[in-house]
Enzyme design. Structure first.
Site, short mmCIF file in Angstrom:
data_model
loop_
_atom_site.label_atom_id
_atom_site.label_comp_id
_atom_site.label_asym_id
_atom_site.label_seq_id
_atom_site.Cartn_x
_atom_site.Cartn_y
_atom_site.Cartn_z
N GLY A 39 19.94 35.70 40.61
CA GLY A 39 20.90 35.51 39.53
C GLY A 39 20.87 36.66 38.54
N GLY B 57 22.76 36.68 35.62
CA GLY B 57 23.42 36.22 34.40
C GLY B 57 22.65 36.74 33.21
N PHE B 58 22.68 35.99 32.12
CA PHE B 58 22.03 36.45 30.89
C PHE B 58 20.53 36.66 31.09
CE2 PHE B 58 25.93 34.89 29.05
CZ PHE B 58 26.16 35.81 28.05
N GLY B 59 19.87 35.71 31.79
CA GLY B 59 18.43 35.80 31.96
C GLY B 59 18.05 36.87 32.98
N VAL C 90 21.97 32.77 47.83
CA VAL C 90 20.63 32.31 48.20
C VAL C 90 20.74 30.88 48.70
CG1 VAL C 90 18.34 31.72 47.32
CG2 VAL C 90 19.42 33.87 46.66
N GLU D 128 36.65 25.31 21.59
CA GLU D 128 37.27 26.65 21.61
C GLU D 128 38.52 26.67 22.47
OE1 GLU D 128 33.12 29.00 20.60
OE2 GLU D 128 33.83 29.10 22.64
N ASP E 275 19.15 28.57 31.95
CA ASP E 275 19.70 27.21 32.10
C ASP E 275 18.98 26.39 33.16
OD1 ASP E 275 21.59 27.92 30.25
OD2 ASP E 275 23.33 27.68 31.57
N ALA F 219 22.61 31.16 25.99
CA ALA F 219 22.30 32.53 26.39
C ALA F 219 21.04 33.07 25.70
CB ALA F 219 23.51 33.42 26.11
C1 LIG Z 1 32.45 28.36 29.25
C2 LIG Z 1 31.06 28.59 28.72
C3 LIG Z 1 30.89 28.98 27.38
C4 LIG Z 1 29.61 29.19 26.88
N1 LIG Z 1 29.46 29.58 25.57
C5 LIG Z 1 28.22 29.88 25.10
C6 LIG Z 1 28.05 30.37 23.77
O1 LIG Z 1 29.02 30.50 23.02
N2 LIG Z 1 26.79 30.69 23.36
C7 LIG Z 1 25.70 30.55 24.18
O2 LIG Z 1 24.59 30.88 23.79
N3 LIG Z 1 25.84 30.08 25.44
C8 LIG Z 1 27.06 29.75 25.91
N4 LIG Z 1 27.21 29.28 27.19
C9 LIG Z 1 26.00 29.07 28.00
C10 LIG Z 1 25.49 30.37 28.53
O3 LIG Z 1 26.52 31.06 29.21
C11 LIG Z 1 24.32 30.08 29.46
O4 LIG Z 1 23.32 29.44 28.71
C12 LIG Z 1 23.77 31.33 30.08
O5 LIG Z 1 24.75 31.95 30.88
C13 LIG Z 1 22.54 31.02 30.90
O6 LIG Z 1 22.06 32.20 31.48
P1 LIG Z 1 21.34 32.15 32.90
O7 LIG Z 1 20.82 33.52 33.13
O8 LIG Z 1 20.40 31.01 32.93
O9 LIG Z 1 22.49 31.80 33.94
P2 LIG Z 1 23.98 32.46 34.20
O10 LIG Z 1 24.27 33.37 33.08
O11 LIG Z 1 24.81 31.31 34.45
O12 LIG Z 1 23.72 33.30 35.51
C14 LIG Z 1 23.44 32.70 36.74
C15 LIG Z 1 23.71 33.72 37.84
O13 LIG Z 1 23.13 33.26 39.03
C16 LIG Z 1 24.01 33.47 40.12
N5 LIG Z 1 23.69 32.47 41.12
C17 LIG Z 1 23.52 31.13 40.93
N6 LIG Z 1 23.15 30.53 42.07
C18 LIG Z 1 23.07 31.50 43.01
C19 LIG Z 1 22.74 31.49 44.39
N7 LIG Z 1 22.37 30.37 45.03
N8 LIG Z 1 22.79 32.65 45.07
C20 LIG Z 1 23.14 33.81 44.45
N9 LIG Z 1 23.45 33.87 43.14
C21 LIG Z 1 23.41 32.73 42.41
C22 LIG Z 1 25.39 33.31 39.52
O14 LIG Z 1 26.37 34.00 40.27
C23 LIG Z 1 25.19 33.91 38.12
O15 LIG Z 1 25.50 35.29 38.09
C24 LIG Z 1 28.48 29.05 27.73
C25 LIG Z 1 28.66 28.67 29.07
C26 LIG Z 1 29.95 28.44 29.55
C27 LIG Z 1 30.14 28.04 31.00
#
Ligand SMILES: Cc1cc2nc3c(=O)[nH]c(=O)nc-3n(C[C@H](O)[C@H](O)[C@H](O)COP(=O)(O)OP(=O)(O)OC[C@H]3O[C@@H](n4cnc5c(N)ncnc54)[C@H](O)[C@@H]3O)c2cc1C
Length: 457
Positions: A17, A19-21, A85, A176, A306, A323
């Site tokens: 992943g 994403g943010f983390g 994955v 929003e 998350d 995030a």
């Molecule tokens: C519409 C929306 C609005 C939001 N607004 C806010 C906000 O205003 N402020 C705030 O703090 N947070 C907000 N959030 C929450 C925030 O986006 C999440 O807390 C944050 O993205 C978590 O980061 P993460 O790294 O855990 O996961 P994510 O950022 O979700 O990244 C997960 C990554 O893993 C990849 N992935 C997942 N499963 C697999 C797999 N099996 N194989 C390959 N790749 C995979 C995905 O493609 C993705 O790129 C919002 C979320 C949404 C959906």
């Protein structure tokens, strides 16, 4: 298939992943004596907090996404594989992906979350969700397609269902998107659809709890509700949607809102990966970790963001899915991995809450800062814009977003209304690969004079 990753004398850290983390962790490990392998099904990092702006035509999809390879260009210890994955095999330190198996010394799950439909199948099949860029583009297309259809129909009841929008979930995303849709109804649609009587178009925000923006301060909750009321959004609190079929969003067996457009922003589950010990998986599919983000029962597997369920005394239900939590856990885990490599003990993660905010419309946002500081209105809105602009990845994205926002602000317009990928629910596969059923399975029995919420005859 071989993933063709080069051999390395350094231990390999596989991060699932970006994403943010995951992104933050991979960057934080740039000088560490490790090989960093990031696996993500998308070749871009997605800035989810602004997805609703893509869905409502305020921002281009390209402004909130950034290519992973470009982010890490020049980082010598970084490797990326675009893959899904499928599962992990902790007994052999292997990640099984769609492009082959990858061995690891340390594994980090940063897979984020998936939409939670709470077992409501009709909603899972028929509602629009807003979790990814394709979701946001589908939503934008779908709403504009329905306006085009509303122009053509002779049936006033069908027109009403095509125009009505029901947003479910009164968290920041629901607030929003409802505010943004109400602004679109006020400023954009009258110019584009002068033939439609948009006074009949209704936007509902439905929330099961007694307040909007649950975790925010009472002052922010009240301000957000007041702003939405002023925009003409019908906020229904203490209300749950039970099913959504045949163009009706039902609250009970008898009460419903006629609508084609139901946006589900009511909750998420962790995106766990199969193969982890069953005792580590919580009821909402998060992975239980200790204060070092180590998955319970596994010494070299970690989870952040998350998907990670870290329970502390002051957060007995786990860290919030935000995030900053993902980013701060990534920073701490990078340091802990380096400590482990040096043979030192890891240190506990401590979350620093820097506040929360939600925007409702132009000049209207609510902001809560630590120590009970709350502000709203224009200053809140400026703060929201600044924070989101500065956290977007990539200079180009910041400039494009700023230009788009300035254009919208001064022209009361949103430039992005193209239906570039006409959307049909039949084309959509959900996260489990199931194809969605077409929503309009039967022509509804239209009532000649529908009130906002109806009871079928
Ligand atoms: C519409 C929306 C609005 C939001 N607004 C806010 C906000 O205003 N402020 C705030 O703090 N947070 C907000 N959030 C929450 C925030 O986006 C999440 O807390 C944050 O993205 C978590 O980061 P993460 O790294 O855990 O996961 P994510 O950022 O979700 O990244 C997960 C990554 O893993 C990849 N992935 C997942 N499963 C697999 C797999 N099996 N194989 C390959 N790749 C995979 C995905 O493609 C993705 O790129 C919002 C979320 C949404 C959906």
């Amino acid at each position: 298939m071989d993933t063709n990753l080069p051999a390395s004398a350094n231990p390999r850290v596989v991060i699932i992943g970006c994403g943010f983390g995951g992104l933050r962790l991979a960057k934080a490990l740039r000088h560490a004596p490790v090989q960093v392998v990031v696996v993500d099904r998308n070749n871009y990092h997605n800035f989810q907090p602004l997805l609703y702006q893509v869905a409502t035509g305020a921002l281009e999809a390209d402004s909130i996404a950034y290519p992973i390879r470009k982010i890490f260009a020049g980082q010598k210890n970084f490797f990326y594989r675009m893959a899904d994955v499928h599962r992990v095999e902790p007994s052999t330190n292997t990640v099984v992906t769609s492009v082959g198996d990858i061995r690891y010394n340390y594994l980090v799950l940063a897979t984020g979350s998936l939409t939670n439909f709470f077992g409501l199948e009709s909603i899972e099949r028929n509602a629009m969700q807003i979790k990814s860029i394709p979701n946001a583009l589908n939503l934008r297309s779908f709403i504009f397609q329905n306006f085009e259809k509303a122009l053509l129909t002779e049936n006033p009841e069908e027109r009403q269902a095509l125009l009505n929008i029901v947003v479910v979930g009164g968290g920041p995303t629901g607030v929003e998107i409802s505010g943004s849709l109400a602004e679109m109804r006020k400023h954009v649609l009258p110019k584009d659809y002068p033939e439609l009587d948009l006074r009949t178009m209704q936007i509902f925000l439905v929330e099961a709890a007694p307040v909007l923006l649950g975790p925010m301060s009472p002052a922010s909750q009240a301000d957000a509700k007041r702003y939405l009321d002023e925009l003409g959004v019908k906020v229904l609190l203490n209300t749950s949607i039970k099913k959504f079929e045949n163009c009706r969003a039902y609250f009970s067996d008898t009460e419903f809102i006629p609508t084609e457009n139901l946006v589900w922003a009511a909750g998420v589950n962790g995106a766990e990966v199969p193969g982890l010990p069953a005792e580590a998986i919580t009821r909402n599919k998060r992975v239980t970790v200790n204060r070092w983000n180590q998955v319970v029962g596994l010494s070299n597997v970690f989870a952040i963001g998350d998907v990670a369920n870290m329970v502390t005394e002051d957060m007995p239900r786990g860290m919030p899915m935000l995030a900053p939590v993902a980013q701060q856990q990534a920073d701490q885990l990078a340091k802990n991995i380096e400590r482990l490599l040096r043979g030192e003990a890891p240190k506990d993660f401590v979350y620093t809450n820097k506040g929360s905010m939600a925007i409702v419309s132009r000049n209207k946002a609510v902001v809560d800062l630590p120590k009970n500081v709350h502000f709203n209105g224009f200053f809140g809105w400026l703060t929201w814009l600044f924070v989101h602009l500065m956290t977007l990845v990539g200079f180009r994205n910041r400039v494009v977003a700023l230009v788009d926002w300035a254009f919208s602000y001064f022209n009361s317009d949103q430039a992005l209304r193209l239906i570039i990928r006409p959307f049909s629910r039949r084309d959509v596969k959900d996260d489990k690969g199931k194809k969605s059923a077409e929503h309009r399975t039967a022509t509804p029995e239209y009532n000649p004079t529908p009130p906002a919420i109806q009871t079928p005859v």
